[in-house]
Design a protein around this motif. Structure first.
Motif, PDB file in Angstrom:
ATOM      1  N   ALA A   1      -4.414  29.323  48.828  1.00 28.54           N
ATOM      2  CA  ALA A   1      -5.202  28.419  47.986  1.00 28.54           C
ATOM      3  C   ALA A   1      -4.433  27.133  47.701  1.00 28.54           C
ATOM      4  O   ALA A   1      -4.991  26.026  47.798  1.00 28.54           O
ATOM      5  N   ALA A   2      -3.160  27.274  47.366  1.00 28.26           N
ATOM      6  CA  ALA A   2      -2.346  26.092  47.059  1.00 28.26           C
ATOM      7  C   ALA A   2      -2.170  25.206  48.282  1.00 28.26           C
ATOM      8  O   ALA A   2      -2.229  23.974  48.188  1.00 28.26           O
ATOM      9  N   LEU A   3      -1.970  25.827  49.447  1.00 29.79           N
ATOM     10  CA  LEU A   3      -1.770  25.051  50.672  1.00 29.79           C
ATOM     11  C   LEU A   3      -3.060  24.362  51.096  1.00 29.79           C
ATOM     12  O   LEU A   3      -3.035  23.212  51.553  1.00 29.79           O
ATOM     13  N   ASN A   4      -4.179  25.038  50.938  1.00 31.05           N
ATOM     14  CA  ASN A   4      -5.471  24.420  51.257  1.00 31.05           C
ATOM     15  C   ASN A   4      -5.688  23.177  50.410  1.00 31.05           C
ATOM     16  O   ASN A   4      -6.148  22.137  50.905  1.00 31.05           O
TER      17      ASN A   4
ATOM     18  N   LEU B   1      -1.318  20.300  63.927  1.00 29.44           N
ATOM     19  CA  LEU B   1      -1.894  20.660  62.633  1.00 29.44           C
ATOM     20  C   LEU B   1      -1.220  21.905  62.079  1.00 29.44           C
ATOM     21  O   LEU B   1      -0.885  21.970  60.889  1.00 29.44           O
ATOM     22  N   VAL B   2      -1.017  22.898  62.931  1.00 25.67           N
ATOM     23  CA  VAL B   2      -0.359  24.138  62.502  1.00 25.67           C
ATOM     24  C   VAL B   2       1.046  23.836  61.991  1.00 25.67           C
ATOM     25  O   VAL B   2       1.474  24.346  60.942  1.00 25.67           O
ATOM     26  N   GLU B   3       1.769  22.993  62.718  1.00 27.48           N
ATOM     27  CA  GLU B   3       3.130  22.629  62.288  1.00 27.48           C
ATOM     28  C   GLU B   3       3.098  21.872  60.960  1.00 27.48           C
ATOM     29  O   GLU B   3       3.970  22.070  60.102  1.00 27.48           O
ATOM     30  N   ALA B   4       2.100  21.019  60.780  1.00 25.97           N
ATOM     31  CA  ALA B   4       1.971  20.284  59.517  1.00 25.97           C
ATOM     32  C   ALA B   4       1.704  21.236  58.363  1.00 25.97           C
ATOM     33  O   ALA B   4       2.223  21.049  57.247  1.00 25.97           O
ATOM     34  N   MET B   5       0.905  22.264  58.612  1.00 26.33           N
ATOM     35  CA  MET B   5       0.623  23.251  57.571  1.00 26.33           C
ATOM     36  C   MET B   5       1.879  24.042  57.221  1.00 26.33           C
ATOM     37  O   MET B   5       2.123  24.371  56.051  1.00 26.33           O
ATOM     38  N   LEU B   6       2.695  24.332  58.216  1.00 31.65           N
ATOM     39  CA  LEU B   6       3.953  25.034  57.946  1.00 31.65           C
ATOM     40  C   LEU B   6       4.920  24.140  57.175  1.00 31.65           C
ATOM     41  O   LEU B   6       5.632  24.611  56.275  1.00 31.65           O
TER      42      LEU B   6
ATOM     43  N   ARG C   1      -5.145  32.234  56.195  1.00 31.46           N
ATOM     44  CA  ARG C   1      -4.113  32.944  55.436  1.00 31.46           C
ATOM     45  C   ARG C   1      -2.823  32.141  55.465  1.00 31.46           C
ATOM     46  O   ARG C   1      -2.547  31.445  56.445  1.00 31.46           O
ATOM     47  N   ALA C   2      -2.039  32.276  54.420  1.00 34.90           N
ATOM     48  CA  ALA C   2      -0.720  31.643  54.384  1.00 34.90           C
ATOM     49  C   ALA C   2       0.158  32.391  53.397  1.00 34.90           C
ATOM     50  O   ALA C   2      -0.270  32.693  52.277  1.00 34.90           O
ATOM     51  N   VAL C   3       1.367  32.690  53.824  1.00 28.57           N
ATOM     52  CA  VAL C   3       2.337  33.374  52.978  1.00 28.57           C
ATOM     53  C   VAL C   3       3.673  32.653  53.089  1.00 28.57           C
ATOM     54  O   VAL C   3       4.061  32.211  54.175  1.00 28.57           O
ATOM     55  N   LYS C   4       4.340  32.529  51.960  1.00 27.30           N
ATOM     56  CA  LYS C   4       5.701  32.001  51.962  1.00 27.30           C
ATOM     57  C   LYS C   4       6.612  33.004  51.262  1.00 27.30           C
ATOM     58  O   LYS C   4       6.251  33.555  50.227  1.00 27.30           O
TER      59      LYS C   4
END
Length: 270
Positions: free
Chosen positions: A111-114, A92-97, A136-139
């Motif tokens: 927000a966009a990734l969710n 799941l973590v890899e899919a989110m990345l 949290r997620a940052v690109k």
């Protein structure tokens, strides 16, 4: 009524990750229609996921992905340490990345990734049986920059850094290790807000009653020394280096420019 074989049940389990009995029941209800059974399991999974959505998520993994001129870091939470260590949660973590690197943005993308990956999250909640959430997620996008990362305790703490002027993998690994170990708040003293410096001076002056009657010029020198100590404790460039406390990043690599970094630990206060 179609005959439900063990092979069909196994295939459905492989595709959905659901339990054997759930797969068999879904195939019976769908009269052997594999696609309908998958849809029914997903619908069932959504119902189960909604029931779990209020449960606390305090475990999980922080992980990174570095691509061509871009990098991402995500913090994915679940309920138990056991679930956090499973291959399915890692998947799941890899899919989110994967999803993070598809978003055309630079900065906070939580927000966009969710929104983009909500079906994947819901599916894993149903499969693993715990509530899960992207915290949290940052690109980052940085043409000409070099990215490096470090994972401690299998993702309990992870670091992502963007630099210019240095591309030695071993040193960049040490840089990430240093950030993980010493948790700097700022890159350099120039990044410390003026109000933070002023507050630190006020705290230092109030903490030592002997300073109350010092002449202004002497007091300024004393407080300047205390602020320099604050810099050496909180600024990445000024901290004692992780592998040699007699030096610092600023002294070791004067041409290195750290553009930005994050150090995330599971469940820390934001």
């Amino acid at each position: 009524m179609a005959a439900i074989t063990a092979k069909m049940v196994s295939e459905l389990r492989e595709k959905t990750g659901a339990g054997m009995m759930d797969c068999k029941k879904a195939l019976v209800a769908a009269d052997g229609d594999m696609e309908l059974a998958i849809d029914n399991l997903r619908k069932s999974g959504v119902a189960k996921a909604e029931k779990k959505s209020g449960r606390a998520t305090e475990q999980g993994k922080v992980w990174t992905r570095i691509g061509d001129g871009e990098a991402a870091i995500v913090e994915m939470l679940c309920e138990t340490d056991f679930a956090a260590k499973t291959p399915k949660f890692a998947g799941l973590v890899e899919a989110m990345l994967d999803g993070a690197l598809k978003i055309a943005a630079d900065g906070d993308i939580a927000a966009a990734l969710n929104e983009q990956e909500k079906d994947i999250i819901t599916s894993h909640i149903a499969t693993i049986g715990e509530n899960m959430s992207l915290r949290r997620a940052v690109k980052w996008q940085g043409a000409g920059s070099k990215f490096a990362s470090y994972h401690h305790m299998d993702g309990r703490v992870s670091v992502l850094v963007e630099v210019e002027g240095e591309d030695d993998p071993e040193f960049l690994n040490d840089l990430c290790l240093h950030i993980a170990a010493f948790s700097p708040r700022y890159i350099s003293s120039a990044d410390v807000p003026a109000e933070v410096v002023q507050k630190e001076k006020e705290i230092a002056a109030a903490a030592d009653p002997k300073l109350a009657n010092k002449p202004a010029e002497m007091l300024d020198k004393i407080l300047a020394g205390k602020i320099n100590r604050f810099y050496s404790e909180n600024c990445l460039e000024n901290q004692a280096w992780v592998k040699d406390d007699k030096t610092s990043l600023k002294k070791l690599k004067p041409a290195l420019k750290v553009k930005r970094f994050v150090r995330w630990a599971i469940g820390e206060e934001l």
